[in-house]
Design an enzyme around this catalytic site. Structure first.
Site, mmCIF file in Angstrom:
data_model
loop_
_atom_site.group_PDB
_atom_site.id
_atom_site.type_symbol
_atom_site.label_atom_id
_atom_site.label_comp_id
_atom_site.label_asym_id
_atom_site.label_seq_id
_atom_site.Cartn_x
_atom_site.Cartn_y
_atom_site.Cartn_z
ATOM 1 N N LYS A 63 16.661 13.624 -22.296
ATOM 2 C CA LYS A 63 16.050 13.804 -20.978
ATOM 3 C C LYS A 63 16.964 14.581 -20.028
ATOM 4 O O LYS A 63 16.508 15.399 -19.231
ATOM 5 C CB LYS A 63 15.755 12.418 -20.401
ATOM 6 C CG LYS A 63 14.702 12.398 -19.333
ATOM 7 C CD LYS A 63 14.382 10.945 -18.987
ATOM 8 C CE LYS A 63 13.214 10.823 -18.055
ATOM 9 N NZ LYS A 63 12.924 9.423 -17.715
ATOM 10 N N ASN A 88 9.178 10.068 -2.903
ATOM 11 C CA ASN A 88 7.993 9.768 -3.723
ATOM 12 C C ASN A 88 6.924 9.118 -2.864
ATOM 13 O O ASN A 88 7.225 8.505 -1.833
ATOM 14 C CB ASN A 88 8.388 8.805 -4.850
ATOM 15 C CG ASN A 88 7.223 8.482 -5.777
ATOM 16 O OD1 ASN A 88 6.426 9.352 -6.134
ATOM 17 N ND2 ASN A 88 7.094 7.219 -6.161
ATOM 18 N N HIS A 110 3.851 6.284 -3.301
ATOM 19 C CA HIS A 110 3.361 5.260 -4.228
ATOM 20 C C HIS A 110 2.101 4.621 -3.646
ATOM 21 O O HIS A 110 2.076 4.280 -2.455
ATOM 22 C CB HIS A 110 4.441 4.198 -4.459
ATOM 23 C CG HIS A 110 4.007 3.151 -5.421
ATOM 24 N ND1 HIS A 110 3.949 3.381 -6.781
ATOM 25 C CD2 HIS A 110 3.553 1.889 -5.234
ATOM 26 C CE1 HIS A 110 3.484 2.287 -7.383
ATOM 27 N NE2 HIS A 110 3.241 1.366 -6.469
HETATM 28 C C1 GRF Z 1 -1.203 9.261 -6.380
HETATM 29 O O1 GRF Z 1 -2.025 8.138 -6.186
HETATM 30 C C2 GRF Z 1 0.246 8.888 -6.270
HETATM 31 O O2 GRF Z 1 0.504 7.905 -5.330
HETATM 32 C C3 GRF Z 1 0.500 8.355 -7.657
HETATM 33 O O3 GRF Z 1 -0.186 9.254 -8.509
HETATM 34 C C4 GRF Z 1 -1.330 9.761 -7.815
HETATM 35 C C5 GRF Z 1 -1.302 11.248 -7.908
HETATM 36 O O4 GRF Z 1 -2.486 11.826 -7.450
HETATM 37 N N1 GRF Z 1 1.903 8.225 -7.908
HETATM 38 P P1 GRF Z 1 -2.619 13.394 -7.276
HETATM 39 O O5 GRF Z 1 -2.184 14.068 -8.578
HETATM 40 O O6 GRF Z 1 -1.771 13.808 -6.117
HETATM 41 O O7 GRF Z 1 -4.076 13.631 -7.017
#
Ligand code: GRF
Length: 190
Positions: free
Chosen positions: A66, A108, A110
């Site tokens: 990785k 990030n 979430h």
């Molecule tokens: C989002 O709900 C984000 O919070 C999660 O993955 C999803 C990604 O959605 N980690 P997108 O690809 O931005 O439509």
């Protein structure tokens, strides 16, 4: 000053689109200089390419470890002079190789109120737990799974009549609002 950002995604890219729209609307003094994708068929690729934004598709399996995949990503980030990384549905845990190269510069989003419901299925887990209130979290990234310092959260009610799809829709709408707003604030404080 315009901050050069990279968006890391694995899927649909609706958060990518929301961030791009905020830039177009002059709400964010930023430029999406690169999109990093680990899934060769992710719809976000076409979205970025249609806007003329460079895409780096990283095939982790092509690297012995990785760390080497992340070094290849770092090379691209340097090439595009990226100073801020935004994970938006990037379904991989970053290692210290990437995290130490961008200290406090990786964020990030979430789809739950951390520290509750970390991991891949934040919306589903909150739905199944029957919580009345869930939400969205923007946080710095560390080497854990959704454990970094929280920057800001937005609550989203889960209604008794909600199907999972109803809740997902409301969570995604909150994400598309919160992510650009948090960034606008962070960039204005720089
Ligand atoms: C989002 O709900 C984000 O919070 C999660 O993955 C999803 C990604 O959605 N980690 P997108 O690809 O931005 O439509």
């Amino acid at each position: 000053m315009v901050t050069k950002i990279a968006i890391f995604a694995s899927g649909t890219g609706t958060n990518f689109s929301a961030l791009h729209q905020a830039i177009i609307n002059q709400k964010l003094p930023a430029k999406i200089s690169l999109v990093v994708v680990d899934q060769p068929n992710a719809p976000v690729i076409a979205k970025a390419q249609a806007l003329g934004i460079p895409v780096f598709i990283v095939n982790y399996r092509a690297y012995a470890e990785k760390k080497l995949a992340e070094l290849a990503i770092i090379e691209q980030l340097n090439l595009h002079r990226v100073t801020l990384i935004l994970l938006a549905g990037y379904m991989r845990i970053l290692t210290p190789t990437l995290i130490t190269a961008y200290p406090n510069q990786i964020i990030n989003i979430h789809p739950a109120l951390l520290p509750n419901f970390p991991g891949r299925h934040g919306i589903l887990d909150a739905y199944q737990a029957n919580v009345k209130l869930t939400g969205v979290t923007v946080h710095y990234v560390d080497t854990g799974i959704d454990t970094g310092t929280i920057i800001q959260q937005m609550t989203v009610p889960r209604l008794a009549t909600d199907t999972l799809a109803d809740l997902e829709k409301r969570i995604h709408a909150a994400e598309h609002q919160l992510y650009p707003a948090v960034l606008a604030k962070l960039l204005s404080e720089e």
